[in-house]
Motif scaffolding. Sequence first.
Motif, mmCIF file in Angstrom:
data_model
loop_
_atom_site.group_PDB
_atom_site.id
_atom_site.type_symbol
_atom_site.label_atom_id
_atom_site.label_comp_id
_atom_site.label_asym_id
_atom_site.label_seq_id
_atom_site.Cartn_x
_atom_site.Cartn_y
_atom_site.Cartn_z
ATOM 1 N N GLY A 70 111.602 95.713 19.696
ATOM 2 C CA GLY A 70 110.440 95.204 19.343
ATOM 3 C C GLY A 70 109.163 96.314 19.794
ATOM 4 O O GLY A 70 109.494 97.133 20.730
ATOM 5 N N TRP A 71 108.439 96.213 19.082
ATOM 6 C CA TRP A 71 107.086 97.122 19.049
ATOM 7 C C TRP A 71 105.992 96.244 19.044
ATOM 8 O O TRP A 71 105.790 95.809 17.584
ATOM 9 N N SER A 72 105.130 96.307 20.016
ATOM 10 C CA SER A 72 103.720 95.402 19.816
ATOM 11 C C SER A 72 102.998 95.844 18.509
ATOM 12 O O SER A 72 102.497 97.100 18.391
ATOM 13 N N GLY A 73 102.528 94.882 17.741
ATOM 14 C CA GLY A 73 101.741 95.076 16.608
ATOM 15 C C GLY A 73 102.373 95.520 15.519
ATOM 16 O O GLY A 73 101.741 95.704 14.288
ATOM 17 N N ASP A 74 103.929 95.764 15.434
ATOM 18 C CA ASP A 74 104.620 96.157 14.325
ATOM 19 C C ASP A 74 104.819 95.226 13.205
ATOM 20 O O ASP A 74 104.692 94.110 13.346
ATOM 21 N N ASN A 75 104.894 95.875 12.146
ATOM 22 C CA ASN A 75 105.383 94.975 10.996
ATOM 23 C C ASN A 75 106.560 95.469 10.145
ATOM 24 O O ASN A 75 107.045 96.548 10.633
ATOM 25 N N TYR A 76 106.878 95.106 8.827
ATOM 26 C CA TYR A 76 108.201 95.511 8.272
ATOM 27 C C TYR A 76 107.999 96.895 7.773
ATOM 28 O O TYR A 76 109.124 97.584 7.589
ATOM 29 N N THR A 77 106.729 97.496 7.889
ATOM 30 C CA THR A 77 106.527 98.624 7.504
ATOM 31 C C THR A 77 106.946 99.773 8.317
ATOM 32 O O THR A 77 106.846 101.038 8.191
ATOM 33 N N GLY A 78 106.970 99.350 9.735
ATOM 34 C CA GLY A 78 106.881 100.208 10.942
ATOM 35 C C GLY A 78 105.543 100.877 11.249
ATOM 36 O O GLY A 78 105.530 101.819 11.802
ATOM 37 N N SER A 79 104.455 100.068 10.872
ATOM 38 C CA SER A 79 103.077 100.627 10.964
ATOM 39 C C SER A 79 102.881 100.857 12.441
ATOM 40 O O SER A 79 102.185 101.973 12.755
ATOM 41 N N ALA A 80 103.135 100.139 13.337
ATOM 42 C CA ALA A 80 102.887 100.525 14.868
ATOM 43 C C ALA A 80 103.596 101.862 15.347
ATOM 44 O O ALA A 80 103.387 102.255 16.427
ATOM 45 N N ARG A 81 104.752 102.070 14.651
ATOM 46 C CA ARG A 81 105.592 103.313 15.058
ATOM 47 C C ARG A 81 105.324 104.565 14.435
ATOM 48 O O ARG A 81 105.829 105.675 14.804
ATOM 49 N N ARG A 82 104.117 104.720 13.784
ATOM 50 C CA ARG A 82 103.667 105.785 13.196
ATOM 51 C C ARG A 82 102.990 106.776 14.256
ATOM 52 O O ARG A 82 102.997 107.917 14.140
ATOM 53 N N VAL A 83 102.605 106.324 15.431
ATOM 54 C CA VAL A 83 102.018 106.984 16.386
ATOM 55 C C VAL A 83 100.771 107.876 15.899
ATOM 56 O O VAL A 83 100.059 107.233 15.267
ATOM 57 N N PHE A 84 100.967 109.155 15.654
ATOM 58 C CA PHE A 84 99.951 109.919 14.996
ATOM 59 C C PHE A 84 100.112 110.169 13.448
ATOM 60 O O PHE A 84 99.352 111.083 12.837
#
Length: 310
Positions: A70-84
């Motif tokens: 799990g990653w807070s704020g994430d959605n199916y696109t992996g938007s929260a995991r993009r970092v920079f």
Amino acid sequence: MIMQRLGTLALVMLVQGLSLLSAAEPLVRQGDTVALLGGTLIESLQGHGDLETPFQLTAPELQVRFRNLGWSGDNYTGSARRVFGSPADGYARLQQDVQAAKPTLIVVGYGFAEASDGLHSAQQLEVGLRKLSGDLSASNCRLAFMLPFPMPGIKTADYAQALDVAVEAIEKVASESDSPVIDPRATMKELGEQAFDETGLRLSAMGSKGLGDFLAAELLGVTPEQLAPEQPAPGNQKRGIPLEMRSSLASIIADKDAMFFHRYRPMNETYLFLFRKHEQGNNAVETEQFQQLVEQADEEIWKRARQLAR
């Protein structure tokens, strides 16, 4: 002969009775690695063992591993995991995180953030989740989809409608891939407002435990009442497990969760893997060393659970 037939009939009736008590067919298999994939709610399920503790105490012989992605704020696109990085980087990171867990079963818990962003966002979920489902299935792991439930703190004007659209999209994608659906809505509704903290955006301790028990039961194909009891109760044939002993197992699970977190998501990854890796990138190899510690913790969890479940 008559007594033998009566005994056989009684055994059949007992087995049928237990089947009726079961929630469904088990979702887990012997030796599975279960990855929990999603956003804020999924991430909140680590650190206290509310899911894994009742699961392991009920079925330690299955030797199932749990990995929280799990990653807070994430959605199916992996938007929260993009970092920079770019949106494409976020989606690639999502796939990378899944590979780090090496799952055989993924519980997909997206839909919460999409619904909270409103109807337009929820309407895009079906297409995006279908692509994610296909990409995840390509790694030959099984999928199960968890439906989102209402969060009372969300004030988006069309939230209720957006939530219905998200649920429908998830059910459709799950049906297309012949994947099971996990529906915690009735359980969370029964728990009521006490399931959430004062913001209505996060689970309370009671809500986390209630959801954890529900998910453990769903994975095992039993009802929450059939999980290992917390303490002895009159008429209960199972030996109850005192709270302090359960807490000792939960503590081991929390430590394991923390080690896996540092394994796939180190806090200083900017220095290890990104644009400042020229400063400390030589230490990146240490993240792999957490893997052995995580596996050792799994063994300790199973050992401890077996001892407590006797």
